[in-house]
Design a protein around this motif. Structure first.
Motif, PDB file in Angstrom:
ATOM      1  N   THR A  88       0.802  -1.236   0.000  1.00 27.29           N
ATOM      2  CA  THR A  88       0.000   0.000   0.000  1.00 27.29           C
ATOM      3  C   THR A  88       0.831   1.281   0.000  1.00 27.29           C
ATOM      4  N   THR A 114      -3.705  -7.993   0.866  1.00 29.37           N
ATOM      5  CA  THR A 114      -2.557  -7.212   1.325  1.00 29.37           C
ATOM      6  C   THR A 114      -1.225  -7.933   1.102  1.00 29.37           C
ATOM      7  N   HIS A 115      -0.234  -7.125   0.750  1.00 30.90           N
ATOM      8  CA  HIS A 115       1.149  -7.590   0.645  1.00 30.90           C
ATOM      9  C   HIS A 115       1.998  -6.674   1.546  1.00 30.90           C
ATOM     10  N   MET A 117       2.414  -2.865   3.937  1.00 31.09           N
ATOM     11  CA  MET A 117       2.549  -1.436   3.587  1.00 31.09           C
ATOM     12  C   MET A 117       3.868  -1.199   2.875  1.00 31.09           C
ATOM     13  N   LEU A 135      -0.120  -4.775   9.085  1.00 27.68           N
ATOM     14  CA  LEU A 135      -1.314  -5.397   8.490  1.00 27.68           C
ATOM     15  C   LEU A 135      -2.532  -4.494   8.601  1.00 27.68           C
ATOM     16  N   SER A 138      -2.137  -1.419   6.207  1.00 31.64           N
ATOM     17  CA  SER A 138      -2.346  -1.692   4.782  1.00 31.64           C
ATOM     18  C   SER A 138      -3.811  -2.040   4.517  1.00 31.64           C
ATOM     19  N   ALA A 139      -4.429  -2.772   5.440  1.00 30.19           N
ATOM     20  CA  ALA A 139      -5.838  -3.145   5.252  1.00 30.19           C
ATOM     21  C   ALA A 139      -6.719  -1.898   5.201  1.00 30.19           C
ATOM     22  N   LEU A 142      -6.537  -0.315   1.781  1.00 30.47           N
ATOM     23  CA  LEU A 142      -7.252  -1.111   0.778  1.00 30.47           C
ATOM     24  C   LEU A 142      -8.760  -1.021   0.981  1.00 30.47           C
ATOM     25  N   VAL A 150     -10.409  -6.774   4.013  1.00 32.75           N
ATOM     26  CA  VAL A 150      -9.271  -7.504   3.452  1.00 32.75           C
ATOM     27  C   VAL A 150      -9.183  -8.854   4.171  1.00 32.75           C
ATOM     28  N   ALA A 153      -3.887 -12.486   2.334  1.00 32.37           N
ATOM     29  CA  ALA A 153      -2.570 -11.858   2.397  1.00 32.37           C
ATOM     30  C   ALA A 153      -1.566 -12.706   1.635  1.00 32.37           C
TER      31      ALA A 153
END
Ligand SMILES: [Zn+2]
Length: 232
Positions: A88, A114-115, A117, A135, A138-139, A142, A150, A153
């Motif tokens: 992200t 997610t991959h 941030m 996590l 980034s979620a 998204l 999300v 992952a």
């Protein structure tokens, strides 16, 4: 009972992992070049995947702009679906997906996961007690774009340990993708993936689909990631 559970072939799932396609629009990480494939190479490999009798799940990591420019149009033309795993912090930076492009991917019906941030190893972040923040951060980004929770992952660099998996379980992820080789059971929470790299062709990918559980040895020889993992 021997303790060995034999899973019928039909219950095995194979997943392929793509990264960049075409010319990178950003500065690559050290050693990343081999994860980029040509536009024609990508299209030939995708045709081979579509015509193979074994169905493969498709994933794209790193949220390169090529996800939108090359992957999405071809997936739509071939009537295939794929999951996209996003870093992200890279959104809206040169060479990576813009928020609008990611929204278009989501609108096209492709699941987004997610991959992280930052693309930092989750094993390193977990050791520093920073994985939860990575996590949830980034979620949040998204979810602001897709308006969906999300639930999946992909592990950056494929690195994980027990602590990483425990955090992902506690956060309620439905599925987690590694880059361990081979096929997975249908019921597996942690899914293996075959990473398509610059040396792959329609034949090497078809050979993997023919026999996903028997190509592991050959793949290990050319996978620096696994060699490194083996040394740890
Ligand atoms: Zn990655």
């Amino acid at each position: 009972m021997t303790g060995t559970i034999v899973t019928p072939r039909s219950r095995r799932v194979v997943t392929l992992c793509f990264h960049g396609i075409g010319t990178p629009g950003r500065r690559l990480e050290h050693g990343e070049e081999r994860f980029w494939i040509g536009v024609d190479q990508f299209s030939d490999i995708m045709e081979a995947i579509r015509s193979h009798p074994r169905q493969a799940d498709l994933t794209f990591d790193d949220s390169n702009e090529s996800d939108f420019l090359h992957a999405l149009p071809l997936l739509q033309r071939l009537e295939l679906s794929a999951r996209f795993f996003v870093i992200t912090d890279r959104l809206d930076t040169v060479g990576s997906l813009s928020s609008e492009q990611l929204f278009a991917i989501h609108e096209a019906g492709m699941p987004v996961g997610t991959h992280g941030m930052t693309h930092e190893s989750w094993r390193d972040l977990a050791a520093l007690q920073m994985l939860d923040e990575e996590l949830t951060g980034s979620a949040q980004v998204l979810e602001n774009i897709t308006r969906l929770a999300v639930t999946e992952a992909a592990l950056p660099r494929g690195e994980y340990d027990r602590q990483v998996l425990a955090v992902l379980r506690r956060q309620g992820f439905d599925r987690v993708y590694s880059v361990d080789e081979g096929a997975s059971n249908h019921s597996s929470w942690l899914r293996s993936r075959y990473t398509v790299i610059d040396h792959d062709t329609p034949s090497t990918v078809s050979a993997f689909l023919d026999n996903p559980d028997h190509s592991i040895g050959a793949r290990l020889l050319r996978s620096a990631k696994n060699v490194v993992k083996g040394l740890r």
